[in-house]
Design a protein around this motif. Sequence first.
Motif, PDB file in Angstrom:
ATOM      1  N   ALA A  65      -3.973   4.895  -4.374  1.00 18.41           N
ATOM      2  CA  ALA A  65      -3.965   3.451  -4.260  1.00 18.41           C
ATOM      3  C   ALA A  65      -2.600   3.052  -3.755  1.00 18.41           C
ATOM      4  O   ALA A  65      -1.624   3.070  -4.478  1.00 18.41           O
ATOM      5  CB  ALA A  65      -4.239   2.829  -5.618  1.00 18.41           C
ATOM      6  N   GLY A  66      -2.558   2.742  -2.501  1.00 22.54           N
ATOM      7  CA  GLY A  66      -1.289   2.349  -1.935  1.00 22.54           C
ATOM      8  C   GLY A  66      -0.679   3.390  -1.020  1.00 22.54           C
ATOM      9  O   GLY A  66       0.389   3.186  -0.487  1.00 22.54           O
ATOM     10  N   ARG A 114       0.843  -1.190   0.000  1.00 21.46           N
ATOM     11  CA  ARG A 114       0.000   0.000   0.000  1.00 21.46           C
ATOM     12  C   ARG A 114       0.880   1.242   0.000  1.00 21.46           C
ATOM     13  O   ARG A 114       0.655   2.185   0.750  1.00 21.46           O
ATOM     14  CB  ARG A 114      -0.939   0.010   1.209  1.00 21.46           C
ATOM     15  CG  ARG A 114      -1.735  -1.273   1.322  1.00 21.46           C
ATOM     16  CD  ARG A 114      -2.702  -1.226   2.458  1.00 21.46           C
ATOM     17  NE  ARG A 114      -3.919  -0.539   2.085  1.00 21.46           N
ATOM     18  CZ  ARG A 114      -4.740   0.022   2.941  1.00 21.46           C
ATOM     19  NH1 ARG A 114      -4.474  -0.001   4.204  1.00 21.46           N
ATOM     20  NH2 ARG A 114      -5.828   0.618   2.529  1.00 21.46           N
ATOM     21  N   ASN A 164      -7.336  -6.982  -5.496  1.00 22.70           N
ATOM     22  CA  ASN A 164      -8.353  -5.953  -5.282  1.00 22.70           C
ATOM     23  C   ASN A 164      -8.762  -5.893  -3.819  1.00 22.70           C
ATOM     24  O   ASN A 164      -8.968  -4.823  -3.264  1.00 22.70           O
ATOM     25  CB  ASN A 164      -9.581  -6.223  -6.154  1.00 22.70           C
ATOM     26  CG  ASN A 164      -9.437  -5.608  -7.529  1.00 22.70           C
ATOM     27  OD1 ASN A 164      -8.600  -4.734  -7.734  1.00 22.70           O
ATOM     28  ND2 ASN A 164     -10.232  -6.065  -8.473  1.00 22.70           N
ATOM     29  N   ALA A 165      -8.902  -7.059  -3.192  1.00 14.75           N
ATOM     30  CA  ALA A 165      -9.283  -7.071  -1.778  1.00 14.75           C
ATOM     31  C   ALA A 165      -8.200  -6.420  -0.935  1.00 14.75           C
ATOM     32  O   ALA A 165      -8.494  -5.726   0.041  1.00 14.75           O
ATOM     33  CB  ALA A 165      -9.527  -8.508  -1.307  1.00 14.75           C
ATOM     34  N   PRO A 225      -7.838 -11.359  -5.177  1.00 17.09           N
ATOM     35  CA  PRO A 225      -7.274 -10.952  -3.870  1.00 17.09           C
ATOM     36  C   PRO A 225      -6.488  -9.647  -3.913  1.00 17.09           C
ATOM     37  O   PRO A 225      -6.461  -8.932  -2.908  1.00 17.09           O
ATOM     38  CB  PRO A 225      -6.369 -12.131  -3.480  1.00 17.09           C
ATOM     39  CG  PRO A 225      -6.331 -13.053  -4.616  1.00 17.09           C
ATOM     40  CD  PRO A 225      -7.448 -12.732  -5.538  1.00 17.09           C
ATOM     41  N   ARG A 284      -8.680  -9.912   5.146  1.00 17.04           N
ATOM     42  CA  ARG A 284      -8.876 -11.074   6.019  1.00 17.04           C
ATOM     43  C   ARG A 284     -10.352 -11.339   6.269  1.00 17.04           C
ATOM     44  O   ARG A 284     -10.825 -12.465   6.233  1.00 17.04           O
ATOM     45  CB  ARG A 284      -8.197 -10.801   7.361  1.00 17.04           C
ATOM     46  CG  ARG A 284      -7.044 -11.678   7.681  1.00 17.04           C
ATOM     47  CD  ARG A 284      -6.639 -11.403   9.117  1.00 17.04           C
ATOM     48  NE  ARG A 284      -7.441 -12.180  10.032  1.00 17.04           N
ATOM     49  CZ  ARG A 284      -7.055 -13.346  10.520  1.00 17.04           C
ATOM     50  NH1 ARG A 284      -5.889 -13.823  10.228  1.00 17.04           N
ATOM     51  NH2 ARG A 284      -7.831 -14.027  11.343  1.00 17.04           N
ATOM     52  N   SER A 285     -11.088 -10.243   6.544  1.00 18.14           N
ATOM     53  CA  SER A 285     -12.500 -10.395   6.894  1.00 18.14           C
ATOM     54  C   SER A 285     -13.311 -10.901   5.713  1.00 18.14           C
ATOM     55  O   SER A 285     -14.443 -11.336   5.877  1.00 18.14           O
ATOM     56  CB  SER A 285     -13.073  -9.070   7.397  1.00 18.14           C
ATOM     57  OG  SER A 285     -13.429  -8.248   6.304  1.00 18.14           O
ATOM     58  N   MET A 286     -12.739 -10.820   4.499  1.00 18.44           N
ATOM     59  CA  MET A 286     -13.467 -11.346   3.343  1.00 18.44           C
ATOM     60  C   MET A 286     -12.972 -12.741   2.988  1.00 18.44           C
ATOM     61  O   MET A 286     -13.344 -13.291   1.956  1.00 18.44           O
ATOM     62  CB  MET A 286     -13.297 -10.398   2.153  1.00 18.44           C
ATOM     63  CG  MET A 286     -13.955  -9.058   2.402  1.00 18.44           C
ATOM     64  SD  MET A 286     -14.037  -8.027   0.937  1.00 18.44           S
ATOM     65  CE  MET A 286     -12.399  -7.378   0.841  1.00 18.44           C
ATOM     66  N   GLY A 297      -6.728  -5.964   7.067  1.00 15.55           N
ATOM     67  CA  GLY A 297      -7.853  -6.290   7.950  1.00 15.55           C
ATOM     68  C   GLY A 297      -9.098  -6.641   7.164  1.00 15.55           C
ATOM     69  O   GLY A 297      -9.726  -7.688   7.390  1.00 15.55           O
ATOM     70  N   TYR A 298      -9.453  -5.780   6.212  1.00 19.78           N
ATOM     71  CA  TYR A 298     -10.631  -6.041   5.386  1.00 19.78           C
ATOM     72  C   TYR A 298     -10.439  -7.299   4.553  1.00 19.78           C
ATOM     73  O   TYR A 298     -11.350  -8.110   4.407  1.00 19.78           O
ATOM     74  CB  TYR A 298     -10.900  -4.851   4.461  1.00 19.78           C
ATOM     75  CG  TYR A 298     -11.654  -3.726   5.114  1.00 19.78           C
ATOM     76  CD1 TYR A 298     -12.961  -3.919   5.534  1.00 19.78           C
ATOM     77  CD2 TYR A 298     -11.082  -2.481   5.300  1.00 19.78           C
ATOM     78  CE1 TYR A 298     -13.668  -2.891   6.122  1.00 19.78           C
ATOM     79  CE2 TYR A 298     -11.775  -1.445   5.891  1.00 19.78           C
ATOM     80  CZ  TYR A 298     -13.069  -1.658   6.304  1.00 19.78           C
ATOM     81  OH  TYR A 298     -13.762  -0.651   6.887  1.00 19.78           O
ATOM     82  N   LEU A 309      -6.473  -3.928  -1.615  1.00 21.66           N
ATOM     83  CA  LEU A 309      -6.554  -2.471  -1.680  1.00 21.66           C
ATOM     84  C   LEU A 309      -7.217  -1.913  -0.436  1.00 21.66           C
ATOM     85  O   LEU A 309      -6.959  -0.797  -0.015  1.00 21.66           O
ATOM     86  CB  LEU A 309      -7.363  -2.031  -2.906  1.00 21.66           C
ATOM     87  CG  LEU A 309      -6.674  -2.051  -4.262  1.00 21.66           C
ATOM     88  CD1 LEU A 309      -7.657  -1.608  -5.321  1.00 21.66           C
ATOM     89  CD2 LEU A 309      -5.472  -1.126  -4.253  1.00 21.66           C
ATOM     90  N   LEU A 310      -8.121  -2.691   0.163  1.00 22.15           N
ATOM     91  CA  LEU A 310      -8.837  -2.227   1.348  1.00 22.15           C
ATOM     92  C   LEU A 310      -7.989  -2.377   2.603  1.00 22.15           C
ATOM     93  O   LEU A 310      -8.383  -1.942   3.671  1.00 22.15           O
ATOM     94  CB  LEU A 310     -10.138  -3.018   1.529  1.00 22.15           C
ATOM     95  CG  LEU A 310     -11.200  -2.820   0.460  1.00 22.15           C
ATOM     96  CD1 LEU A 310     -12.410  -3.679   0.765  1.00 22.15           C
ATOM     97  CD2 LEU A 310     -11.610  -1.362   0.401  1.00 22.15           C
TER      98      LEU A 310
END
Lengths: 345, 363
Positions: free
Chosen positions: B361-362, B100, B242-243, B240, B252-254, B249-250, B245-246
């Motif tokens: 982004a990042g 990031r 794309n995931a 993954p 993992r939660s997905m 923590g996010y 990017l959040l």
Amino acid sequence: MNETPVIETKGLSIGYPHSRHPARIVASGINAVLRPGWFACLLGPNGAGETTLIRTLTGMQPPLAGTIRFQGKPLQGFSLRELAHHMSLVLTDKAAVGMMAVRTLVSLGRYPFTDWTGRFRGEDHTAVEGAMRAVGILDLAHRPVCELSDGERQKVMIARALAQEPRVMVLDEATAFLDLPRRVELMHLLRELAHSSERAVLLSTHDLDLALRCADQLWLLPPGGPLHMGAPEDLVLRDTFSTAFSGPGVFFDKAAGAFRLNGAKKGNIGLKGGGIAGVWTLRALERAGYSVVPEDETAVCVEVDEQTGITEWRIRGGSVRHRSLESLLADPCLADTPSEGVDGG
Amino acid sequence: MKGWRGEAAVERGSHPLPQPGKGVWGFLLLAPFTAFVLELALGSVLIPLGCVFSSLAGDEDVPEGWRQIVLLFRLPRAITAMLSGAALGMAGLKMQTLFRNPLADPFVLGISSGAGLGVAVLVMGFWTLGWNGYLEKSHMLGAAGIIAAATIGALGALCIVLVIAHRVESNLTLLIVGLMIGYITNSLVSILMQFSLDVQMQTYIAWTFGSFAAVTWHHMPFFVVAVLAGIVMGGVIIKPLNALLLGEGYARSMGVNVKGIRLWIILGTSLLAGSVSAYCGPIGFLGIAVPHLSRLLLRTSDHRALVPGVILIGGAVALIADVLSQVPGTRIVLPLNAVTSLMGAPVVIGVILHRHQAMEAGS
């Protein structure tokens, strides 16, 4: 209430294990229940370990002792992917997604349900659409996330969590950094989301006032534990609320349902006049450190006069008519108020 | 100036995220092929386009010299440049997303520094040990020897990074460790240089200039397989990425296995950055600038668009840099790294000065 609780903890201890020293226990004795359709707020003074509790309940870190049951089964038995089908999060992490349309971000919520290519089927589109409608951001769908305000951004993150179609949505301080109207809006939204479906919502927050008004259940976590749970009003009447939060200089006023500063009292003042102007005069006087008492009990009395159509304030017996509360508080006559018989709190 | 802020806000509010049209994708598809043809035609000798195509088609009418130049030198060189650009773009994109951090590039994990140390040890260290006679006899100082040394060096750095990545939880820690490995290897190289002869230093410095010319047809299959494998490894984790990017923590939660994906990203990036470093030297700035250029042109941070974007743009930019470095029509050859930096640095500066959302982004 025979439904299986979404989350149920027994004798839970949270904290951080150490390889050489004994584990650092943040709080213990946590017995909590979260049922479908509940909107619960987790409250605690700073440092009481709400974030640690949230991390433990969401499987981000293991408990030190005790059990967590998720939909009746031990939380440890769930794989990350299984858990993602039932639980979604809104975190304090800033999602630096850059140039990404709101809809694309909300679509990420379908992650656990799509195949490795991320291809959408009909129900995925429906879930994303439904989540954006429920949160009220359909009109933002094509806006880039980086251009949204904090409030809008937080709604987008909630929509993303909703698109995951969870049994429970856990939000860590989701209302921080928002202005009051936005916070109120968000709390109502979360309550609606919980009540309109059989979904449980758990929010950790420092917004005592709003939590008292909106939450179905409060989880109070004083430093070290144990956790107190119940309807907000019950916790207030049982004094749990004031014990958990009162500190030097702050006390919980049960009658008003709010925290008050107990600064040094300057003295007693009577107040004559009602209505909206009366309420705010009362607040102004209390803020300035006076105790407001019935008007016949004290020599100094403030009169609110709204007869001429303009609100004016006068100190009884004085000749100066004040056009604003600011100028009233600056009146030297107020400083002469008798302070005998008044104690600090 | 009155009220300009408000107007700007209103204007922004009324505009949805502009989607890149088919035109942009058409341009992105056309650019690498145009640059590829230019690379074949331009150089110290200018060859007419017609003759270039005839040579490629196997036509015997083309002057033998031109045919040789096109088929034996420029064609492998163009393929190398295109693949290297795509590889560095892809590797840089993955690093920026994983960490990031908009300043991350394929070399932040110290992979190319490891390759550099390998080369330095070969050309300078072994001399000091008195193995020079053996080296010369076995032609180890040729391209093959340097490629082998760079590969071993890159693998060594990779092993250290993998061991550390397995132990630490935080991506930031890993990033710092990678940078420090880079510093350590670079200082070892400096120490080696202190004890070496000018000739050896020149061999090493020439390697650090970077060049797409070293990959002959003989080496080509290995290079192609390594780069294509690395690109496929990136292509299969678009979802993954794309995931991520959040944030972790996010993700993992997905349901993203963050540690597993991180390992996969490190392996894929190392394969890409390692093979390019080994075969072409440490080519700077493409890895950091190409992902930003892609975000700028495609106006998105969605990896479904960015992954094909960095492959096409990376290939095109590397080819253009190589054409420029040869200063067509002259015998002058500029260091490739100087050209990529001259092209890449303004892009990064421009992105930062405009506080462009592409940067976010990042960040």
